[in-house]
Write a protein that holds these residues in place. Structure first.
Motif, PDB file in Angstrom:
ATOM      1  N   PHE A  31      -2.100   9.271   5.056  1.00  0.00           N
ATOM      2  CA  PHE A  31      -2.781   9.594   3.808  1.00  0.00           C
ATOM      3  C   PHE A  31      -3.517   8.350   3.317  1.00  0.00           C
ATOM      4  CE2 PHE A  31       0.501  12.849   3.844  1.00  0.00           C
ATOM      5  CZ  PHE A  31      -0.213  13.947   3.431  1.00  0.00           C
ATOM      6  N   PRO A  32      -4.629   8.561   2.581  1.00  0.00           N
ATOM      7  CA  PRO A  32      -5.311   7.404   2.011  1.00  0.00           C
ATOM      8  C   PRO A  32      -4.357   6.620   1.103  1.00  0.00           C
ATOM      9  CG  PRO A  32      -6.542   9.427   1.600  1.00  0.00           C
ATOM     10  CD  PRO A  32      -5.279   9.822   2.261  1.00  0.00           C
ATOM     11  N   ALA A  33      -4.547   5.311   1.059  1.00  0.00           N
ATOM     12  CA  ALA A  33      -3.562   4.462   0.362  1.00  0.00           C
ATOM     13  C   ALA A  33      -3.439   4.811  -1.120  1.00  0.00           C
ATOM     14  CB  ALA A  33      -3.947   3.004   0.526  1.00  0.00           C
ATOM     15  N   ASN A  34      -4.561   5.134  -1.775  1.00  0.00           N
ATOM     16  CA  ASN A  34      -4.453   5.420  -3.210  1.00  0.00           C
ATOM     17  C   ASN A  34      -3.724   6.738  -3.451  1.00  0.00           C
ATOM     18  OD1 ASN A  34      -6.613   6.728  -2.044  1.00  0.00           O
ATOM     19  ND2 ASN A  34      -7.708   6.927  -3.970  1.00  0.00           N
ATOM     20  N   TRP A  35      -3.867   7.694  -2.511  1.00  0.00           N
ATOM     21  CA  TRP A  35      -3.094   8.937  -2.601  1.00  0.00           C
ATOM     22  C   TRP A  35      -1.616   8.646  -2.463  1.00  0.00           C
ATOM     23  CZ3 TRP A  35      -3.984  14.454  -1.609  1.00  0.00           C
ATOM     24  CH2 TRP A  35      -5.298  14.838  -1.923  1.00  0.00           C
ATOM     25  N   GLN A  36      -1.313   7.799  -1.481  1.00  0.00           N
ATOM     26  CA  GLN A  36       0.098   7.545  -1.182  1.00  0.00           C
ATOM     27  C   GLN A  36       0.862   7.097  -2.414  1.00  0.00           C
ATOM     28  OE1 GLN A  36       1.212   5.290   2.161  1.00  0.00           O
ATOM     29  NE2 GLN A  36      -0.234   6.236   3.564  1.00  0.00           N
ATOM     30  N   THR A  37       0.211   6.268  -3.227  1.00  0.00           N
ATOM     31  CA  THR A  37       0.899   5.766  -4.411  1.00  0.00           C
ATOM     32  C   THR A  37       1.356   6.917  -5.296  1.00  0.00           C
ATOM     33  OG1 THR A  37      -0.590   3.901  -4.312  1.00  0.00           O
ATOM     34  CG2 THR A  37       0.669   4.182  -6.341  1.00  0.00           C
ATOM     35  N   PRO A  90       4.047   5.347   4.111  1.00  0.00           N
ATOM     36  CA  PRO A  90       4.592   4.023   4.434  1.00  0.00           C
ATOM     37  C   PRO A  90       3.958   2.914   3.596  1.00  0.00           C
ATOM     38  CG  PRO A  90       3.197   4.834   6.216  1.00  0.00           C
ATOM     39  CD  PRO A  90       3.359   5.953   5.263  1.00  0.00           C
ATOM     40  N   VAL A  91       2.664   3.029   3.346  1.00  0.00           N
ATOM     41  CA  VAL A  91       2.011   1.957   2.600  1.00  0.00           C
ATOM     42  C   VAL A  91       2.572   1.881   1.186  1.00  0.00           C
ATOM     43  CG1 VAL A  91      -0.180   1.111   1.750  1.00  0.00           C
ATOM     44  CG2 VAL A  91      -0.049   2.157   4.011  1.00  0.00           C
ATOM     45  N   ALA A  92       2.679   3.057   0.568  1.00  0.00           N
ATOM     46  CA  ALA A  92       3.221   3.075  -0.796  1.00  0.00           C
ATOM     47  C   ALA A  92       4.672   2.623  -0.793  1.00  0.00           C
ATOM     48  CB  ALA A  92       3.106   4.474  -1.375  1.00  0.00           C
ATOM     49  N   SER A  93       5.426   2.986   0.232  1.00  0.00           N
ATOM     50  CA  SER A  93       6.826   2.567   0.288  1.00  0.00           C
ATOM     51  C   SER A  93       6.919   1.058   0.294  1.00  0.00           C
ATOM     52  CB  SER A  93       7.501   3.121   1.539  1.00  0.00           C
ATOM     53  OG  SER A  93       7.530   4.517   1.498  1.00  0.00           O
ATOM     54  N   ARG A 104       6.486   2.760  12.420  1.00  0.00           N
ATOM     55  CA  ARG A 104       5.481   3.249  11.486  1.00  0.00           C
ATOM     56  C   ARG A 104       5.427   2.365  10.240  1.00  0.00           C
ATOM     57  NH1 ARG A 104       2.186   7.294  10.673  1.00  0.00           N
ATOM     58  NH2 ARG A 104       2.072   8.277   8.633  1.00  0.00           N
ATOM     59  N   LEU A 105       6.606   1.959   9.774  1.00  0.00           N
ATOM     60  CA  LEU A 105       6.663   1.129   8.578  1.00  0.00           C
ATOM     61  C   LEU A 105       6.117  -0.271   8.853  1.00  0.00           C
ATOM     62  CD1 LEU A 105      10.096   2.346   7.360  1.00  0.00           C
ATOM     63  CD2 LEU A 105       7.994   2.473   6.047  1.00  0.00           C
ATOM     64  N   ASP A 106       6.385  -0.757  10.072  1.00  0.00           N
ATOM     65  CA  ASP A 106       5.882  -2.079  10.423  1.00  0.00           C
ATOM     66  C   ASP A 106       4.367  -2.130  10.341  1.00  0.00           C
ATOM     67  OD1 ASP A 106       8.151  -3.416  10.760  1.00  0.00           O
ATOM     68  OD2 ASP A 106       8.299  -3.164  12.935  1.00  0.00           O
ATOM     69  N   SER A 107       3.736  -1.097  10.908  1.00  0.00           N
ATOM     70  CA  SER A 107       2.280  -1.132  10.902  1.00  0.00           C
ATOM     71  C   SER A 107       1.766  -1.071   9.466  1.00  0.00           C
ATOM     72  CB  SER A 107       1.719   0.023  11.728  1.00  0.00           C
ATOM     73  OG  SER A 107       2.161   1.240  11.203  1.00  0.00           O
ATOM     74  N   ALA A 108       2.468  -0.315   8.602  1.00  0.00           N
ATOM     75  CA  ALA A 108       2.056  -0.269   7.202  1.00  0.00           C
ATOM     76  C   ALA A 108       2.245  -1.627   6.548  1.00  0.00           C
ATOM     77  CB  ALA A 108       2.860   0.785   6.453  1.00  0.00           C
ATOM     78  N   ALA A 109       3.361  -2.287   6.873  1.00  0.00           N
ATOM     79  CA  ALA A 109       3.625  -3.590   6.282  1.00  0.00           C
ATOM     80  C   ALA A 109       2.571  -4.587   6.720  1.00  0.00           C
ATOM     81  CB  ALA A 109       5.014  -4.070   6.693  1.00  0.00           C
ATOM     82  N   PRO A 143      -7.946  -8.470  12.811  1.00  0.00           N
ATOM     83  CA  PRO A 143      -7.914  -8.504  11.352  1.00  0.00           C
ATOM     84  C   PRO A 143      -8.428  -7.177  10.792  1.00  0.00           C
ATOM     85  CG  PRO A 143      -9.755  -9.773  12.162  1.00  0.00           C
ATOM     86  CD  PRO A 143      -8.999  -9.333  13.368  1.00  0.00           C
ATOM     87  N   GLN A 144      -7.805  -6.721   9.702  1.00  0.00           N
ATOM     88  CA  GLN A 144      -8.221  -5.440   9.122  1.00  0.00           C
ATOM     89  C   GLN A 144      -8.777  -5.672   7.742  1.00  0.00           C
ATOM     90  OE1 GLN A 144      -5.125  -2.592   9.365  1.00  0.00           O
ATOM     91  NE2 GLN A 144      -4.822  -2.890  11.549  1.00  0.00           N
ATOM     92  N   ALA A 145      -9.533  -4.664   7.300  1.00  0.00           N
ATOM     93  CA  ALA A 145     -10.147  -4.782   5.974  1.00  0.00           C
ATOM     94  C   ALA A 145      -9.052  -4.980   4.935  1.00  0.00           C
ATOM     95  CB  ALA A 145     -10.934  -3.523   5.665  1.00  0.00           C
ATOM     96  N   ALA A 146      -9.265  -5.953   4.055  1.00  0.00           N
ATOM     97  CA  ALA A 146      -8.214  -6.280   3.097  1.00  0.00           C
ATOM     98  C   ALA A 146      -8.045  -5.150   2.091  1.00  0.00           C
ATOM     99  CB  ALA A 146      -8.575  -7.556   2.364  1.00  0.00           C
TER     100      ALA A 146
END
Lengths: 485, 521
Positions: free
Chosen positions: B203-209, B268-271, B486-491, B506-509
């Motif tokens: 999911f998009p990061a802002n949705w995840q929150t 995962p990102v929101a977590s 999965r969580l590692d990649s999000a971290a 490197p990924q977009a900040a």
């Protein structure tokens, strides 16, 4: 299109109208003795009208130059209305038989038939005047039905109150119609929609906007949505219980279906204008219907507030708009009718030693021990009205929430969902009274075959067994909704 | 997968028995319920032998799928299937159910058929929650569990049962409704209700929150986490013994299961963003509820507060995002399910004899109830986390996992274990040690055969988990690995705790303030 074809499209209404006039004559000449005959004949007529729906009445399209629409949307609403009307006739004899001093007279089924004709016109209307005529036919019959117990002051009060406030609402609606007509130049839905769509680019014409507001105010009264709900608890409490069951089901469906058609068909282009009204009415109904119900001690008043609360949820679907939103409203109303009729059927069983009706919630105390089957059924209806899965009431709410989220109204859906917790409280209160409290004196008398059967059927349909029919209902409601677009 | 639809059968057996119970009278209902739960336990044993783990085992097993209907673009299907987490929790439920029925054999005398039916319905809904693979089916089971528990607390509960039943129902309902809206948004966004598909969806990061917060509202209440834990002591104290066992044993696991199944893999990102919130709440919970437990005079309330503290260890472990933490959290859930169930049963046994839960009314039970004292001691030690018992394994792993992420959190979490030892030993001393001075306590008979059977079964599992935990960690090993990956990649996307340099790509900040929490520890 040939005239006979157009008549065929109105066949259900013709059957009911002609039949009710004949039955009126039978009632006039046969007197009290003909009650049973007229009742069963009315049920048969409703069944006949239901069968007549199968023909051009559901597929025909537009009749009489746009005045009348015979489409799947009307059919869906009519089926629900006919079933509710038939049940209201079936449950009446037992009620009046056990109420001393009041007899069921043959006018009762005839009045229900006439008001059913009116409701058929309401949901099929393609013109504001057809709509108004249908609405008045329905309302006038309903006023009489509310005061059907002539010797009971509460019943008379209910009828009078309903009449005065109903007349006021009709006036408001008619005023709105006249404004819309004045600025759109037509009362046909198609023409009105054109007038509104002309205003979508540069803002609506003030006159049309006023017309819209007044029309929606009138419709909100008929649906008993807050802030036009004040009549509901008093009328529901005073009217004879079978009539209350009827008010809470068929006219409610008709009013909501009519509002959906007006909103989508006639005023569809002005969705951003009426959506605000609908959202306000919806949230106000949900919250007020829930909060005001908490303090009630009379079960009929409680169910009245419950109906206000439920209309609020149905309006979530209308506010969402689109095919999906309309389908969710139809599905919601169909499931709501089953739950609410079931609830009133249980209320009908609440009788004291002398057959006098008991209406206090406290009298339900410990019913799970004195009448376990009845208590279980009422508990199912209450949990379902509260929207707890796995009962069907949950899926009704799920449908409107899905529609709302789909339209981007996430905040609205969230507030509605959170507010349903308040509603859950008073539904739980009934369950608590029946299951947790010490038994009060048991209700007298046995449940007769017809009523017991109807209670059992509605409870089974609401239970997870109903998942089996839910798919068909959902598909059908979507087909019905597509007819409007 | 074709073959025997074991999960549907596991649901059908208690469902049919529940209906049957209503028609067979009190004694018949007892036997029907016992038989049904034992049949289910036997099926569970068969499931244990059939569940594949190790290399090459599919993630989802015993899959069933029947589309029931479509609703507003969303599908509703009878989709069942289990992975290691669900498998273990189902086994836990199956194991505890016959014990619950046994615990109510004599103590429940009024409205037995309805009682047994409610318990069997609870079993159906719990198994369904763990087995559901359809988002809405999960919700139906998850929420439906409220109805029988509401009735169990309200009808057969203690003096203040009505207040407790309302609190339980409305608290959990409000949390869940927010989750429902989030589920709808997810389904409309992805066009699927399948949980396995959603678990792999990004999911998009802002949705995840937002979605994470909505799910958190539900799971935090179920878990329960501080400060929304207040329904639990009330519900526990008022519920009948078996109700407490099932509440502590299985229903509390729904929150942890929800985090494992939804919050962590789907968002995962929101977590990772909210990790510190969860750590902070868990730390408060561990210390606060342990201290509250220390001063309780009601035995059940004490154990209820200790449950909240244990659940805080679970949330800590889960949000450590490493294999140790998640393994440990699952082990604490399983261990706590058995141990707290056993402790509630121990309380219930003496409550049946003296009809009070006041700790001061007891004392010196070791003298006239030696068998009881031995078993109670074992469970007390297990609750403290003595090596060789189930809770040691779980608590050690979770705290080890947390230590890798945050030493401070691990430190505060460990004080919970110490405080846990304090309140449990203090409880044990007041109830079992001391002089036998009170006449009515003197008259209490020791355990009978039924009670011994129940407690010995629980004790055997406690020791099994403590001595050979591999039996329990092996089925979920692959799932834990998938989850941590999965969580590692999000971290890494959020470059949190970035003490080790990660070369390349490197990924977009991302624009989240969570990146401000860089590894301070």
């Amino acid at each position: 299109m040939s005239y006979s074809m157009q008549l065929l499209m109105t066949l259900p209404e013709l059957v009911l109208a002609a039949g009710s006039i004949v039955l009126m004559l039978v009632a006039a000449f046969g007197g009290q003795a003909s009650t049973k005959l007229v009742s069963w004949a009315s049920v048969a007529l409703l069944a006949g009208a239901g069968i007549a729906l199968a023909g051009p009445a559901s597929t025909g399209g537009v009749a009489f130059g746009g005045l009348f629409r015979a489409d799947a949307f009307a059919t869906f609403a009519k089926v629900v209305i006919y079933v509710a009307a038939a049940v209201s006739i079936l449950i009446a004899p037992n009620f009046f038989q056990r109420t001393s001093g009041e007899d069921l007279r043959p006018e009762y089924p005839v009045l229900i038939l006439l008001s059913t004709v009116g409701m058929g016109m309401m949901v099929s209307a393609g013109d504001l005047l057809t709509l108004y005529v249908g609405l008045e036919l329905q309302s006038l019959s309903a006023y009489i039905l509310a005061s059907f117990m002539r010797r009971d002051t509460r019943s008379a009060e209910a009828g009078l109150k309903y009449f005065v406030l109903g007349a006021l609402a009709s006036g408001i609606l008619l005023y709105g119609i006249s404004l819309v007509y004045g600025f759109a130049g037509t009362t046909l839905f198609g023409g009105i929609a054109e007038a509104y769509s002309a205003g979508t680019s540069g803002g609506q014409h003030t006159g049309l906007l006023f017309g819209l507001v007044f029309v929606f105010a009138g419709l909100a009264f008929k649906m008993s949505a807050v802030p036009f709900h004040m009549w509901t608890p008093d009328v529901y409490e005073g009217a004879p219980t079978p009539v209350t069951a009827y008010f809470a089901s068929a006219p409610k469906v008709a009013a909501v279906a009519m509002a959906v058609r007006v909103a989508v068909d006639a005023m569809g282009p002005a969705i951003f204008e009426w959506r605000q009204i609908v959202i306000f009415a919806s949230l106000a109904s949900i919250i007020f219907g829930a909060v005001a119900a908490i303090g009630q001690t009379n079960i009929k008043r409680l169910l009245a507030y419950s109906s206000i609360n439920n209309v609020g949820f149905a309006l979530i679907g209308l506010a969402a708009g689109g095919e999906e939103g309309v389908a969710s409203v139809l599905l919601y109303m169909a499931i709501y009718v089953i739950m609410t009729i079931g609830g009133f059927l249980v209320v009908l069983q609440m009788r004291g030693e002398d057959g006098e009706p008991i209406e206090t919630i406290a009298s339900l105390s410990g019913m799970s021990r004195t009448r376990p089957g009845l208590a279980a059924a009422l508990a199912i209806f209450m949990f379902s009205l509260a929207g707890i899965p796995p009962l069907l009431g949950f899926f009704a709410k799920l449908g409107v929430f899905i529609a709302a989220v789909h339209s981007g109204l996430i905040v609205f859906a969230t507030v509605g969902a959170a507010a349903s917790t308040i509603g859950a409280y008073y539904y739980l209160k009934i369950v608590k009274t029946m299951y947790f409290d010490d038994p009060a004196p048991a209700f007298a008398g046995k449940t007769n075959f017809v009523e017991g059967g109807l209670i059992a059927i509605s409870a089974v349909v609401i239970s997870p067994v109903g998942w089996l029919v839910l798919g068909a209902m959902g598909t059908w409601s979507l087909v019905a909704a597509k007819a409007l677009f | 997968m074709t073959g025997f639809p074991i999960l549907s059968v596991l649901l059908a057996v208690p469902a049919v028995a529940a209906v049957l119970c209503l028609f067979v009278g009190a004694q018949g209902a007892r036997w029907t319920a016992l038989l049904a739960t034992l049949v289910n336990l036997a099926l569970g044993a068969w499931l244990w032998t059939q569940f594949q783990h190790g290399d090459g085992a599919p993630q989802w097993q015993f899959v069933e799928h029947v589309t029931l209907f479509k609703m507003g673009g969303a599908e509703f299907s009878w989709a069942l299937g289990i992975d290691g987490f669900a498998f273990l929790l189902i086994e836990l439920s199956l194991f505890l159910m016959p014990i619950c029925i046994g615990a109510s054999w004599l103590s429940v005398t009024k409205r037995v058929p309805e009682y047994m039916a409610a318990f069997l319905a609870t079993e159906v809904l719990m198994i369904g929650t763990f087995a559901a693979q359809d988002l809405f089916l999960f919700y139906v089971f998850f929420e439906g569990g409220l109805i029988p528990m509401y009735l169990i607390i309200g009808i057969w509960g203690g003096v203040n049962r009505i207040y407790a039943s309302y609190k339980f129902f409305l608290y959990t309902l409000l949390g869940s409704l927010l989750m429902l809206i989030a589920m709808i948004a997810m389904v409309l966004n992805t066009g699927t209700t399948s949980i396995p598909v959603l678990m792999a969806h990004d999911f998009p990061a802002n949705w995840q929150t937002w979605l994470w917060l909505a799910f958190f509202a539900s799971f935090a209440v179920k878990m329960p986490m501080w400060p929304v834990h207040t329904w639990l002591p009330d519900a526990h104290v008022q519920a009948p013994t078996a109700g407490s066992v099932i509440l502590a044993g299985v229903l509390l696991k729904l929150g942890g299961y929800g985090f494992l199944r939804f919050s962590l893999p789907m968002f995962p990102v929101a977590s990772v963003q909210f990790m510190w919130v969860v750590f902070a709440l868990s730390c408060v919970a561990v210390v606060y509820t342990s201290l509250v437990a220390l001063v309780q005079s009601d035995m059940k309330k004490l154990i209820a507060y200790s449950s909240v503290a244990h659940m805080a260890i679970v949330t800590m472990g889960l949000f450590a995002f490493n294999a140790n933490g998640i393994d440990g959290a699952m082990m604490v859930m399983l261990g706590h399910g058995v141990v707290s169930g056993a402790l509630f049963l121990c309380v219930g046994i003496i409550y049946d004899r003296l009809h009070t839960r006041e700790i001061d009314r007891y004392g010196g039970l070791a003298i006239n109830m030696p068998r009881y004292a031995v078993l109670f001691l074992l469970f007390t030690m297990a609750s403290i986390g003595l090596p060789g018992t189930s809770n040691f394994v779980g608590e050690f792993f979770s705290l080890a996992g947390v230590y890798q992420v945050s030493t401070w959190t691990a430190l505060i979490g460990t004080t919970g274990i110490i405080l846990g030892a304090a309140y449990m030993l203090y409880l044990f001393r007041r109830v079992v040690w001391g002089d036998l001075t009170k006449d009515d306590v003197k008259a209490m008979p020791d355990l009978d055969g039924r009670e011994v059977a129940m407690l010995v079964a629980l004790a055997a599992v406690v020791l099994w988990m403590g001595v050979y935990p591999t039996s329990f960690t092996a089925p979920m090993r692959a799932d834990v690995a998938r989850l941590t990956q999965r969580l590692d990649s999000a971290a890494h996307t959020l470059s949190i705790s970035d003490s080790k340099p990660t070369p390349g790509s490197p990924q977009a900040a991302p624009t989240h303030e969570a990146s401000a929490h860089e590894g301070a520890h």
